[in-house]
Design a protein around this motif. Structure first.
Motif, PDB file in Angstrom:
ATOM      1  N   PRO A   1     -32.194  14.348 -24.302  1.00  0.00           N
ATOM      2  CA  PRO A   1     -31.726  13.399 -25.303  1.00  0.00           C
ATOM      3  C   PRO A   1     -32.244  11.992 -25.179  1.00  0.00           C
ATOM      4  O   PRO A   1     -32.230  11.249 -26.142  1.00  0.00           O
ATOM      5  CB  PRO A   1     -30.206  13.417 -25.110  1.00  0.00           C
ATOM      6  CG  PRO A   1     -30.011  13.836 -23.707  1.00  0.00           C
ATOM      7  CD  PRO A   1     -31.150  14.749 -23.391  1.00  0.00           C
ATOM      8  N   LEU A   2     -32.671  11.577 -23.998  1.00  0.00           N
ATOM      9  CA  LEU A   2     -32.911  10.157 -23.790  1.00  0.00           C
ATOM     10  C   LEU A   2     -34.266   9.877 -23.180  1.00  0.00           C
ATOM     11  O   LEU A   2     -34.741  10.628 -22.338  1.00  0.00           O
ATOM     12  CB  LEU A   2     -31.831   9.576 -22.863  1.00  0.00           C
ATOM     13  CG  LEU A   2     -30.395   9.748 -23.364  1.00  0.00           C
ATOM     14  CD1 LEU A   2     -29.435   9.329 -22.286  1.00  0.00           C
ATOM     15  CD2 LEU A   2     -30.174   8.941 -24.607  1.00  0.00           C
ATOM     16  N   SER A   3     -34.877   8.785 -23.580  1.00  0.00           N
ATOM     17  CA  SER A   3     -36.079   8.313 -22.916  1.00  0.00           C
ATOM     18  C   SER A   3     -35.672   7.461 -21.725  1.00  0.00           C
ATOM     19  O   SER A   3     -34.509   7.082 -21.585  1.00  0.00           O
ATOM     20  CB  SER A   3     -36.930   7.480 -23.887  1.00  0.00           C
ATOM     21  OG  SER A   3     -36.232   6.317 -24.260  1.00  0.00           O
ATOM     22  N   THR A   4     -36.627   7.167 -20.852  1.00  0.00           N
ATOM     23  CA  THR A   4     -36.285   6.464 -19.618  1.00  0.00           C
ATOM     24  C   THR A   4     -35.869   5.025 -19.856  1.00  0.00           C
ATOM     25  O   THR A   4     -35.333   4.393 -18.961  1.00  0.00           O
ATOM     26  CB  THR A   4     -37.481   6.476 -18.646  1.00  0.00           C
ATOM     27  OG1 THR A   4     -38.623   5.923 -19.321  1.00  0.00           O
ATOM     28  CG2 THR A   4     -37.791   7.885 -18.212  1.00  0.00           C
ATOM     29  N   ASP A   5     -36.100   4.479 -21.063  1.00  0.00           N
ATOM     30  CA  ASP A   5     -35.673   3.109 -21.331  1.00  0.00           C
ATOM     31  C   ASP A   5     -34.488   3.070 -22.292  1.00  0.00           C
ATOM     32  O   ASP A   5     -34.232   2.087 -22.946  1.00  0.00           O
ATOM     33  CB  ASP A   5     -36.832   2.295 -21.908  1.00  0.00           C
ATOM     34  CG  ASP A   5     -37.352   2.884 -23.202  1.00  0.00           C
ATOM     35  OD1 ASP A   5     -36.905   3.986 -23.576  1.00  0.00           O
ATOM     36  OD2 ASP A   5     -38.200   2.230 -23.845  1.00  0.00           O
TER      37      ASP A   5
ATOM     38  N   VAL B   1     -29.550  21.904 -29.311  1.00  0.00           N
ATOM     39  CA  VAL B   1     -28.596  21.897 -30.430  1.00  0.00           C
ATOM     40  C   VAL B   1     -27.517  20.840 -30.200  1.00  0.00           C
ATOM     41  O   VAL B   1     -27.175  20.073 -31.119  1.00  0.00           O
ATOM     42  CB  VAL B   1     -27.962  23.291 -30.605  1.00  0.00           C
ATOM     43  CG1 VAL B   1     -26.803  23.236 -31.596  1.00  0.00           C
ATOM     44  CG2 VAL B   1     -29.009  24.297 -31.074  1.00  0.00           C
ATOM     45  N   ILE B   2     -26.978  20.770 -28.980  1.00  0.00           N
ATOM     46  CA  ILE B   2     -25.955  19.761 -28.688  1.00  0.00           C
ATOM     47  C   ILE B   2     -26.550  18.362 -28.796  1.00  0.00           C
ATOM     48  O   ILE B   2     -25.925  17.449 -29.343  1.00  0.00           O
ATOM     49  CB  ILE B   2     -25.356  19.992 -27.287  1.00  0.00           C
ATOM     50  CG1 ILE B   2     -24.671  21.358 -27.218  1.00  0.00           C
ATOM     51  CG2 ILE B   2     -24.349  18.890 -26.943  1.00  0.00           C
ATOM     52  CD1 ILE B   2     -24.166  21.719 -25.831  1.00  0.00           C
ATOM     53  N   HIS B   3     -27.754  18.197 -28.274  1.00  0.00           N
ATOM     54  CA  HIS B   3     -28.422  16.896 -28.350  1.00  0.00           C
ATOM     55  C   HIS B   3     -28.590  16.425 -29.795  1.00  0.00           C
ATOM     56  O   HIS B   3     -28.292  15.273 -30.142  1.00  0.00           O
ATOM     57  CB  HIS B   3     -29.782  16.978 -27.659  1.00  0.00           C
ATOM     58  CG  HIS B   3     -30.813  16.046 -28.215  1.00  0.00           C
ATOM     59  ND1 HIS B   3     -30.636  14.685 -28.282  1.00  0.00           N
ATOM     60  CD2 HIS B   3     -32.042  16.290 -28.750  1.00  0.00           C
ATOM     61  CE1 HIS B   3     -31.705  14.122 -28.820  1.00  0.00           C
ATOM     62  NE2 HIS B   3     -32.564  15.085 -29.119  1.00  0.00           N
TER      63      HIS B   3
ATOM     64  N   LEU C   1     -24.249   7.236 -22.362  1.00  0.00           N
ATOM     65  CA  LEU C   1     -23.405   7.897 -21.369  1.00  0.00           C
ATOM     66  C   LEU C   1     -22.680   9.089 -21.978  1.00  0.00           C
ATOM     67  O   LEU C   1     -22.660  10.185 -21.401  1.00  0.00           O
ATOM     68  CB  LEU C   1     -22.395   6.912 -20.790  1.00  0.00           C
ATOM     69  CG  LEU C   1     -21.405   7.499 -19.769  1.00  0.00           C
ATOM     70  CD1 LEU C   1     -22.151   8.123 -18.592  1.00  0.00           C
ATOM     71  CD2 LEU C   1     -20.433   6.422 -19.291  1.00  0.00           C
ATOM     72  N   LEU C   2     -22.086   8.889 -23.152  1.00  0.00           N
ATOM     73  CA  LEU C   2     -21.385   9.997 -23.805  1.00  0.00           C
ATOM     74  C   LEU C   2     -22.368  11.088 -24.199  1.00  0.00           C
ATOM     75  O   LEU C   2     -22.079  12.284 -24.058  1.00  0.00           O
ATOM     76  CB  LEU C   2     -20.651   9.477 -25.039  1.00  0.00           C
ATOM     77  CG  LEU C   2     -19.864  10.529 -25.837  1.00  0.00           C
ATOM     78  CD1 LEU C   2     -18.744  11.115 -24.983  1.00  0.00           C
ATOM     79  CD2 LEU C   2     -19.303   9.917 -27.122  1.00  0.00           C
TER      80      LEU C   2
ATOM     81  N   SER D   1     -23.370  13.036 -21.061  1.00  0.00           N
ATOM     82  CA  SER D   1     -22.216  13.751 -20.508  1.00  0.00           C
ATOM     83  C   SER D   1     -21.875  14.979 -21.339  1.00  0.00           C
ATOM     84  O   SER D   1     -21.692  16.077 -20.804  1.00  0.00           O
ATOM     85  CB  SER D   1     -21.008  12.814 -20.429  1.00  0.00           C
ATOM     86  OG  SER D   1     -21.274  11.702 -19.614  1.00  0.00           O
ATOM     87  N   VAL D   2     -21.800  14.800 -22.655  1.00  0.00           N
ATOM     88  CA  VAL D   2     -21.453  15.920 -23.526  1.00  0.00           C
ATOM     89  C   VAL D   2     -22.571  16.959 -23.532  1.00  0.00           C
ATOM     90  O   VAL D   2     -22.309  18.170 -23.483  1.00  0.00           O
ATOM     91  CB  VAL D   2     -21.161  15.419 -24.963  1.00  0.00           C
ATOM     92  CG1 VAL D   2     -20.996  16.600 -25.922  1.00  0.00           C
ATOM     93  CG2 VAL D   2     -19.911  14.553 -24.972  1.00  0.00           C
ATOM     94  N   THR D   3     -23.818  16.501 -23.597  1.00  0.00           N
ATOM     95  CA  THR D   3     -24.939  17.437 -23.600  1.00  0.00           C
ATOM     96  C   THR D   3     -24.969  18.269 -22.321  1.00  0.00           C
ATOM     97  O   THR D   3     -25.123  19.494 -22.367  1.00  0.00           O
ATOM     98  CB  THR D   3     -26.275  16.681 -23.756  1.00  0.00           C
ATOM     99  OG1 THR D   3     -26.265  15.919 -24.957  1.00  0.00           O
ATOM    100  CG2 THR D   3     -27.443  17.658 -23.800  1.00  0.00           C
ATOM    101  N   THR D   4     -24.792  17.609 -21.177  1.00  0.00           N
ATOM    102  CA  THR D   4     -24.871  18.321 -19.900  1.00  0.00           C
ATOM    103  C   THR D   4     -23.689  19.256 -19.693  1.00  0.00           C
ATOM    104  O   THR D   4     -23.858  20.455 -19.418  1.00  0.00           O
ATOM    105  CB  THR D   4     -24.937  17.308 -18.740  1.00  0.00           C
ATOM    106  OG1 THR D   4     -26.061  16.449 -18.934  1.00  0.00           O
ATOM    107  CG2 THR D   4     -25.080  18.029 -17.411  1.00  0.00           C
TER     108      THR D   4
END
Length: 329
Positions: free
Chosen positions: A42-46, A272-274, A285-286, A289-292
């Motif tokens: 879901p996220l890039s490093t920045d 799909v969750i992402h 953070l959410l 957390s939810v994706t994982t």
């Protein structure tokens, strides 16, 4: 995340203990894969949650090399079969689920569709199964050659800065596969060595893993990265056989026995969750957390449903008890 080798030669209860700690390590490794993808899809490093990505980078020298090493430990037993039995077993346990999930993911999830050439050339998230299948094919061709020599040749031919192409991954991770085939029989003896030996390795392993966070070439795709991984694996293999099997280890052992299911199902679930969290505009953070946690929960559900969906994980004409990432093959 294999058709096996003969486990080292302790019998009876020792053999049972050995298989449980192998299950434990496989379970731990595939759970770490899910956690890693939960952070990096879901996220890039920045993106504001780089810390979680960095934590996963510390584990990179161990995660996939460990799975390859454990699969290699099971190679000698597999090579005792005839070539026909060997090839069919590998197709049923590795090739079939890789093909099924490449098609399913390509049709249902992958944005470029199932006919994208790069998708099939890299194997996308299923690269490990394809690389493992490649290692088994190489092992059949080189079965008369000492696996240590095969490992040395493979790492000597690695001259890359990334691991985006499947042949590169076969060469690099195949090093650990053939090291497992060579050194697997000595793991229990190694675990009985004096604690001072692994303690002397623990410091360098920690320092080198820290350096690898800053330099991607030290996390994979070079002989330096392989040396770091081997150092870390030596520490893990000294400690793992000592872990008692009990209620606290049951979950990871169960995940290890079903690690193929975890591996092939987790990524589509996470995507799909992402995408759902993206549409909701969740904060980093959410989102992570939810994706994982959600990905882990649904993946566990897929493992529980395995008895009713065996064709997703093994050829209908194969032995459904087999799994490409399971040490019990």
């Amino acid at each position: 995340m294999s058709s096996p080798v003969s486990p080292p030669s302790d019998a009876g209860a020792g053999s049972s203990r050995r298989m449980r700690w192998m299950d434990l390590l496989r379970g731990l490794a595939v759970v770490l894969v899910v956690i890693m993808h939960g952070a990096t899809i879901p996220l890039s490093t920045d993106s504001g949650f780089r810390e979680w990505v960095v934590v996963n980078q510390y584990l990179e020298p161990v995660r996939m090399p460990l799975l390859m090493f454990l699969s290699g430990m099971l190679l000698p037993r597999a090579l005792r079969k005839t070539a026909g039995e060997y090839l069919w077993g590998k197709f049923a346990a590795i090739g079939w689920p890789a093909l099924v999930w490449m098609v399913l993911y390509g049709v249902l999830i992958f944005r470029n569709g199932p006919f994208d050439a790069a998708y099939w050339a890299t194997g996308d998230y299923l690269w490990f199964l394809l690389a493992l299948l490649g290692c088994y094919l190489i092992a059949l061709v080189t079965r008369k050659i000492h696996p240590g020599l095969t490992a040395a040749v493979m790492i000597a031919t690695v001259s890359l800065t990334s691991l985006t192409i499947l042949p590169d991954r076969i060469l690099y991770y195949g090093t650990f596969f053939f090291l497992g085939a060579w050194l697997g029989r000595y793991v229990l003896a190694w675990s009985r060595t004096h604690p001072i030996v692994p303690l002397l390795l623990l410091g360098p392993a920690a320092v080198l893993s820290h350096l690898a966070v800053q330099d991607g070439s030290l996390r994979g795709g070079s002989w330096q990265a392989a040396a770091i991984s081997v150092t870390c694996l030596a520490v893990v293999m000294w400690f793992a056989p000592k872990i008692p099997s009990n209620a606290r280890t049951w979950f990871l052992e169960w995940m290890g026995r079903n690690s193929l299911v975890v591996y092939v199902t987790h990524f589509p679930i996470l995507v799909v969750i992402h995408r759902t969290m993206d549409q909701l505009g969740a904060d980093p953070l959410l989102h992570v957390s939810v994706t994982t946690l959600g990905g882990l929960a649904v993946t566990v559900g897929m493992v529980a449903l395995r008895p009713w969906t065996p064709w997703l994980y093994a050829s209908p004409r194969g032995d459904h008890r087999r799994a490409a990432l399971s040490p019990r093959q």
